[in-house]
Design a protein around this motif. Structure first.
Motif, PDB file in Angstrom:
ATOM      1  N   MET A   1      -8.614   9.978 -18.095  1.00 27.31           N
ATOM      2  CA  MET A   1      -7.517  10.828 -17.621  1.00 27.31           C
ATOM      3  C   MET A   1      -7.077  10.426 -16.211  1.00 27.31           C
ATOM      4  N   GLU A   2      -8.016  10.058 -15.360  1.00 30.56           N
ATOM      5  CA  GLU A   2      -7.686   9.632 -14.000  1.00 30.56           C
ATOM      6  C   GLU A   2      -6.835   8.362 -14.026  1.00 30.56           C
ATOM      7  N   VAL A   3      -7.216   7.404 -14.853  1.00 35.18           N
ATOM      8  CA  VAL A   3      -6.449   6.163 -14.971  1.00 35.18           C
ATOM      9  C   VAL A   3      -5.069   6.465 -15.546  1.00 35.18           C
ATOM     10  N   ARG A   4      -5.009   7.394 -16.466  1.00 34.88           N
ATOM     11  CA  ARG A   4      -3.711   7.774 -17.051  1.00 34.88           C
ATOM     12  C   ARG A   4      -2.788   8.353 -15.976  1.00 34.88           C
ATOM     13  N   VAL A   5      -3.306   9.208 -15.134  1.00 36.80           N
ATOM     14  CA  VAL A   5      -2.508   9.784 -14.050  1.00 36.80           C
ATOM     15  C   VAL A   5      -2.069   8.681 -13.090  1.00 36.80           C
ATOM     16  N   GLN A   6      -2.970   7.771 -12.756  1.00 34.40           N
ATOM     17  CA  GLN A   6      -2.622   6.659 -11.870  1.00 34.40           C
ATOM     18  C   GLN A   6      -1.477   5.844 -12.456  1.00 34.40           C
ATOM     19  N   SER A   7      -1.529   5.553 -13.740  1.00 34.81           N
ATOM     20  CA  SER A   7      -0.469   4.737 -14.341  1.00 34.81           C
ATOM     21  C   SER A   7       0.858   5.479 -14.366  1.00 34.81           C
ATOM     22  N   ILE A   8       0.835   6.782 -14.546  1.00 34.68           N
ATOM     23  CA  ILE A   8       2.073   7.571 -14.507  1.00 34.68           C
ATOM     24  C   ILE A   8       2.685   7.516 -13.111  1.00 34.68           C
ATOM     25  N   VAL A   9       1.857   7.620 -12.091  1.00 34.71           N
ATOM     26  CA  VAL A   9       2.350   7.563 -10.712  1.00 34.71           C
ATOM     27  C   VAL A   9       2.954   6.190 -10.425  1.00 34.71           C
ATOM     28  N   VAL A  10       2.264   5.121 -10.802  1.00 32.75           N
ATOM     29  CA  VAL A  10       2.777   3.774 -10.551  1.00 32.75           C
ATOM     30  C   VAL A  10       4.066   3.538 -11.341  1.00 32.75           C
ATOM     31  N   GLU A  11       4.133   4.005 -12.572  1.00 30.58           N
ATOM     32  CA  GLU A  11       5.371   3.864 -13.353  1.00 30.58           C
ATOM     33  C   GLU A  11       6.520   4.599 -12.665  1.00 30.58           C
ATOM     34  N   PHE A  12       6.264   5.793 -12.153  1.00 31.07           N
ATOM     35  CA  PHE A  12       7.296   6.536 -11.432  1.00 31.07           C
ATOM     36  C   PHE A  12       7.778   5.743 -10.226  1.00 31.07           C
ATOM     37  N   ILE A  13       6.843   5.218  -9.461  1.00 32.08           N
ATOM     38  CA  ILE A  13       7.219   4.433  -8.279  1.00 32.08           C
ATOM     39  C   ILE A  13       8.062   3.227  -8.695  1.00 32.08           C
ATOM     40  N   LEU A  14       7.649   2.524  -9.751  1.00 32.31           N
ATOM     41  CA  LEU A  14       8.390   1.347 -10.193  1.00 32.31           C
ATOM     42  C   LEU A  14       9.803   1.689 -10.649  1.00 32.31           C
ATOM     43  N   THR A  15       9.963   2.823 -11.284  1.00 34.14           N
ATOM     44  CA  THR A  15      11.295   3.189 -11.766  1.00 34.14           C
ATOM     45  C   THR A  15      12.163   3.812 -10.686  1.00 34.14           C
ATOM     46  N   HIS A  16      11.584   4.043  -9.496  1.00 28.49           N
ATOM     47  CA  HIS A  16      12.346   4.634  -8.391  1.00 28.49           C
ATOM     48  C   HIS A  16      12.180   3.852  -7.083  1.00 28.49           C
ATOM     49  N   VAL A  17      11.990   2.543  -7.187  1.00 26.52           N
ATOM     50  CA  VAL A  17      11.752   1.712  -6.001  1.00 26.52           C
ATOM     51  C   VAL A  17      12.877   1.860  -4.988  1.00 26.52           C
ATOM     52  N   GLU A  18      14.121   1.763  -5.426  1.00 24.55           N
ATOM     53  CA  GLU A  18      15.244   1.829  -4.486  1.00 24.55           C
ATOM     54  C   GLU A  18      15.329   3.187  -3.786  1.00 24.55           C
ATOM     55  N   GLN A  19      15.108   4.268  -4.534  1.00 25.76           N
ATOM     56  CA  GLN A  19      15.160   5.597  -3.927  1.00 25.76           C
ATOM     57  C   GLN A  19      14.016   5.791  -2.940  1.00 25.76           C
ATOM     58  N   LEU A  20      12.850   5.251  -3.234  1.00 24.86           N
ATOM     59  CA  LEU A  20      11.683   5.443  -2.378  1.00 24.86           C
ATOM     60  C   LEU A  20      11.659   4.508  -1.173  1.00 24.86           C
ATOM     61  N   PHE A  21      12.041   3.248  -1.396  1.00 23.03           N
ATOM     62  CA  PHE A  21      11.914   2.248  -0.344  1.00 23.03           C
ATOM     63  C   PHE A  21      13.244   1.739   0.174  1.00 23.03           C
ATOM     64  N   GLY A  22      14.349   2.040  -0.513  1.00 28.14           N
ATOM     65  CA  GLY A  22      15.647   1.527  -0.109  1.00 28.14           C
ATOM     66  C   GLY A  22      15.698   0.026  -0.303  1.00 28.14           C
ATOM     67  N   ASP A  23      16.692  -0.595   0.307  1.00 27.51           N
ATOM     68  CA  ASP A  23      16.807  -2.041   0.152  1.00 27.51           C
ATOM     69  C   ASP A  23      16.433  -2.780   1.429  1.00 27.51           C
ATOM     70  N   ALA A  24      15.844  -2.074   2.382  1.00 30.12           N
ATOM     71  CA  ALA A  24      15.411  -2.715   3.627  1.00 30.12           C
ATOM     72  C   ALA A  24      14.196  -3.585   3.358  1.00 30.12           C
ATOM     73  N   PRO A  25      14.072  -4.716   4.073  1.00 34.44           N
ATOM     74  CA  PRO A  25      12.895  -5.564   3.887  1.00 34.44           C
ATOM     75  C   PRO A  25      11.626  -4.858   4.357  1.00 34.44           C
ATOM     76  N   LEU A  26      10.515  -5.281   3.822  1.00 35.21           N
ATOM     77  CA  LEU A  26       9.242  -4.727   4.252  1.00 35.21           C
ATOM     78  C   LEU A  26       8.971  -5.132   5.694  1.00 35.21           C
ATOM     79  N   PRO A  27       8.208  -4.338   6.452  1.00 32.78           N
ATOM     80  CA  PRO A  27       7.904  -4.691   7.840  1.00 32.78           C
ATOM     81  C   PRO A  27       7.256  -6.075   7.916  1.00 32.78           C
ATOM     82  N   GLY A  28       7.690  -6.868   8.906  1.00 35.10           N
ATOM     83  CA  GLY A  28       7.142  -8.200   9.081  1.00 35.10           C
ATOM     84  C   GLY A  28       7.795  -9.249   8.204  1.00 35.10           C
TER      85      GLY A  28
END
Length: 82
Positions: free
Chosen positions: A47-74
């Motif tokens: 169940m813990e791994v399942r929750v982790q994968s749901i969180v990572v999938e959410f992040i992947l499907t919302h990369v632009e909203q979460l991180f924008g299009d600015a380059p990473l620091p450095g």
């Protein structure tokens, strides 16, 4: 995350869409001491791994909203280290 998103863009050929990438990468990206302490067995660990994968999938499907299009620091605007 942007690299994984680029990988997902090739899912028609690789079948590694956001969900599959999340399943594979979640345990590495969101390591849990609770899972490690339990020895990676049992329903709680699953169940813990399942929750982790749901969180990572959410992040992947919302990369632009979460991180924008600015380059990473450095990094410059192409993503190349400075």
């Amino acid at each position: 995350m942007r690299h994984l998103l680029r990988m997902a863009a090739h899912s028609a050929r690789t079948n590694m869409h956001a969900r599959n990438l999340a399943i594979v990468w979640a345990p590495n990206l969101l390591r849990s001491r609770d899972i490690e302490a339990s020895g990676f067995n049992g329903t709680a660990a699953f169940m813990e791994v399942r929750v982790q994968s749901i969180v990572v999938e959410f992040i992947l499907t919302h990369v632009e909203q979460l991180f924008g299009d600015a380059p990473l620091p450095g990094r410059d605007t192409t993503g190349t280290p400075r």
